[in-house]
Design an enzyme around this catalytic site. Structure first.
Site, short mmCIF file in Angstrom:
data_model
loop_
_atom_site.label_atom_id
_atom_site.label_comp_id
_atom_site.label_asym_id
_atom_site.label_seq_id
_atom_site.Cartn_x
_atom_site.Cartn_y
_atom_site.Cartn_z
N GLU A 219 1.60 0.28 -0.63
CA GLU A 219 0.80 1.49 -0.53
C GLU A 219 -0.64 1.03 -0.44
O GLU A 219 -1.12 0.32 -1.31
CB GLU A 219 0.98 2.40 -1.74
CG GLU A 219 0.15 3.68 -1.59
CD GLU A 219 0.01 4.46 -2.88
OE1 GLU A 219 -0.31 5.66 -2.80
OE2 GLU A 219 0.18 3.88 -3.97
N ASP B 264 2.37 -0.55 -5.53
CA ASP B 264 1.56 0.65 -5.63
C ASP B 264 0.08 0.35 -5.42
O ASP B 264 -0.46 -0.62 -5.97
CB ASP B 264 1.77 1.27 -7.02
CG ASP B 264 0.91 2.48 -7.27
OD1 ASP B 264 1.14 3.50 -6.62
OD2 ASP B 264 -0.03 2.38 -8.10
#
Length: 612
Positions: free
Chosen positions: A299, A263
């Site tokens: 990400e 993330d």
């Protein structure tokens, strides 16, 4: 067979008892407390490790560490915290689960069709066990990869998972560690890979006791929206880096995951070389990656193409792929007309920007972003294979960050949306669906959490204030209608209704998605391994064309029309059409395109036939 990841952190069960280890270099006199046993002072070494071997300890024991100020804290490396993040940890013996997937070696990335799901809302029960029973449905759809939103223990009984604080402990609200292992084991039995979403850019705001017990985990030289950054590059950072490297290996070795989704790596503050992202990818590649196929998806809002570089044999040097927000944003503007917020960067010519994303991955490759007040964003990506991009029309973010959790089918022109799905699912990108998307679920996916009272009130007030910046929520009464993230009803409303899959029009929508994925697996996947970069896109009047080179000299061509009026006299594609909708042949080599028309053709080397 059992699988154990050995690490210096936490509670390690061995044949002569349990060794407890806690890193607190600033502290003296750390004590171990176990249920129904007197506190025992641990032995400290010169590097700040506090350890204690306990011969009569065993799996199932509850334990905590007592700090010098008498604060009791759970184990930062707890494998299980049955009573949530503020309570005692439980000793887990990972040797207790017997795996059935010994022959599993993963799958090549060229076969990836990803399905992002949230365990708590994927089924009515919201458990690992219930999700496992739904795996055959995903296989039938054409999914090959499950991407689990974070399961690391977060405060409360419900949350997205991005506020985790015990990064080795699957949240007890979803089930036991063995039940998560059984989920992964069953996924492998069905031929499905599993990626674990992990958060290495911050700890959640509630239940993070590392500030009290091990302040060296943080580096005040780097400030973030969550306070001092995780200490990846300051004094004593080696042990901190080891903590996260072990966490990555833990999910892949002990839980047999097939890789990670990392993330928001753009929010990691690390001036080291190699940085922590590179170190984790290397550890996975040189460890479990030697025995089976392991994939890492990033990400990265910075569009850092360097993380996606390939070796001469086409294998990733660092990460396998990155979530492609650029393609989503351009497609969203194209099918909905929404130009609020960051969508403004894609408002001028969404057709061309969608084409660029399809051809080159990133739209922003080093040019200034008007939404970011001219900040330069991105790196050149046109040389990369398109499998380096995980592309999508929905994710948990793009649905859940809307005030009412609206899914795209509730916002979009249905004709344009159908065309966008064909462009996505039959492109060389690694496509991803968000749970429920395959049948146009009516249930929203809202932002929900379960914080303590003080933080809960701040989150609810802050979320409504954030939406107050938008014209639709300028009125206080409008903001009051935004669901309270902490209300149990917000969580319950986000649970999928599986009965919808059997009802019209959801049944027909899902059949169409399954048909596109079947075409992908049959016609396209055999040509994706070794797919080079160098695709191109252009406007043919109002139509969009994209041409991708594939492996072995083949090519894939796309013709799509997102306008509102028919087009005539459009030149046909070369090769064999693997999908066509809204196309009529006019002459020997010209077509008529209805609004929403899409044709995708595969041309083998040395073939010149034309098709609509």
């Amino acid at each position: 067979m059992n699988h154990v990841h050995s690490m210096p952190f936490g509670a390690t069960v061995h044949d002569s008892g349990v060794r407890f280890s806690f890193w607190a270099p600033e502290a003296e006199g750390i004590a171990l407390e176990r249920d129904d046993h007197p506190a025992a002072t641990m032995t400290r070494d010169a590097e700040g490790w506090h350890r204690l071997d306990v011969p009569d300890a065993h799996a199932g024991d509850r334990y905590r560490f007592r700090l010098p100020d008498s604060t009791l804290v759970p184990d930062p490396a707890s494998r299980r915290n049955p009573d949530d993040v503020h309570a005692a940890s439980e000793v887990v013996d990972p040797r207790g689960y017997l795996w059935h997937d010994d022959a599993w070696r993963g799958r090549p990335w060229a076969e990836a069709v990803i399905y992002e799901l949230h365990i708590g809302t994927f089924t009515p029960e919201g458990t690992f066990a219930a999700a496992r029973r739904r795996l055959p449905d995903l296989v039938a759809l054409g999914i090959t990869v499950i991407e689990l939103m974070p399961v690391a223990d977060f405060p409360g009984q419900r949350g997205w998972g991005y506020d985790g604080v015990l990064l080795f402990a699957p949240t007890a609200a979803y089930g036991t560690p063995d039940e998560l292992k059984a989920f992964v084991d069953a996924a492998h039995e069905h031929g499905l890979m599993v990626l674990m979403d992990v958060v290495y850019n911050h700890f959640g705001p509630e239940g993070n006791y590392l500030h009290a017990g091990s302040p060296s985990f943080f580096n005040a030289a780097h400030q973030t929206p969550w306070g001092s950054a995780i200490n990846y590059d300051g004094d004593a950072s080696r042990t901190v880096r080891d903590f996260f490297v072990h966490n990555a290996l833990y999910w892949v070795e002990e839980f047999r995951c097939d890789g990670l989704r990392m993330d928001a790596v753009h929010a990691i503050r690390d001036d080291s070389s190699p940085d922590i992202v590179e170190e984790i990818c290397a550890a996975l590649r040189e460890g479990p990656g030697r025995e089976r196929q392991i994939h890492v998806v990033l990400e990265n809002d910075a569009n850092g193409a360097r993380y996606l570089a390939r070796n001469t044999d086409g294998t990733p040097r660092i990460a396998t792929a990155q979530w492609n927000d650029d393609l989503h944003h351009a497609a969203h503007v194209l099918v909905t007309g929404d130009t609020d917020g960051y969508y403004a960067d894609y408002a001028d010519d969404p057709v061309s920007q969608f084409g660029q994303a399809l051809a080159q991955g990133f739209v922003f490759q080093g040019q200034p972003s008007p939404f970011r007040e001219g900040e330069v964003r991105g790196e050149p990506s046109g040389h990369l294979p398109l499998g380096a991009f995980v592309s999508f029309l929905q994710t948990h973010d793009q649905v859940g960050n809307r005030a009412f959790g609206d899914r795209i089918h509730a916002l979009a022109n249905p004709v344009s949306l159908r065309a966008a799905y064909a462009c996505l699912l039959l492109s060389p990108h690694a496509p991803m669906l968000f749970m429920g998307e395959e049948y146009a679920a009516t249930t929203p996916f809202l932002y929900f959490c379960d914080f303590g009272p003080e933080l809960a009130a701040a989150v609810s007030t802050g979320r409504r204030a954030e939406f107050g910046k938008f014209a639709a929520f300028a009125d206080e009464a409008a903001r009051a209608r935004i669901p309270d993230p902490n209300a149990a009803s917000t969580f319950e409303a986000s649970k999928l209704r599986w009965d919808e899959r059997l009802q019209s029009p959801h049944r027909e929508f899902m059949a169409h998605i399954a048909e596109l994925l079947a075409i992908r697996h049959r016609a396209l996947v055999p040509h994706l391994a070794g797919q080079p970069g160098g695709a191109r896109h252009w406007r043919d009047g109002a139509a969009l064309r994209v041409e991708w080179p594939l492996a072995n000299g083949a090519s894939l061509q796309l013709l799509a029309h997102f306008g509102t009026q028919p087009l005539t006299g459009v030149r046909a594609l070369r090769g064999h059409a693997i999908h066509a909708f809204g196309i009529e042949t006019e002459g020997d080599d010209t077509l008529r395109l209805a609004p929403g028309a899409v044709c995708i053709a595969l041309q083998q080397k040395n073939t010149e036939s034309t098709h609509g």
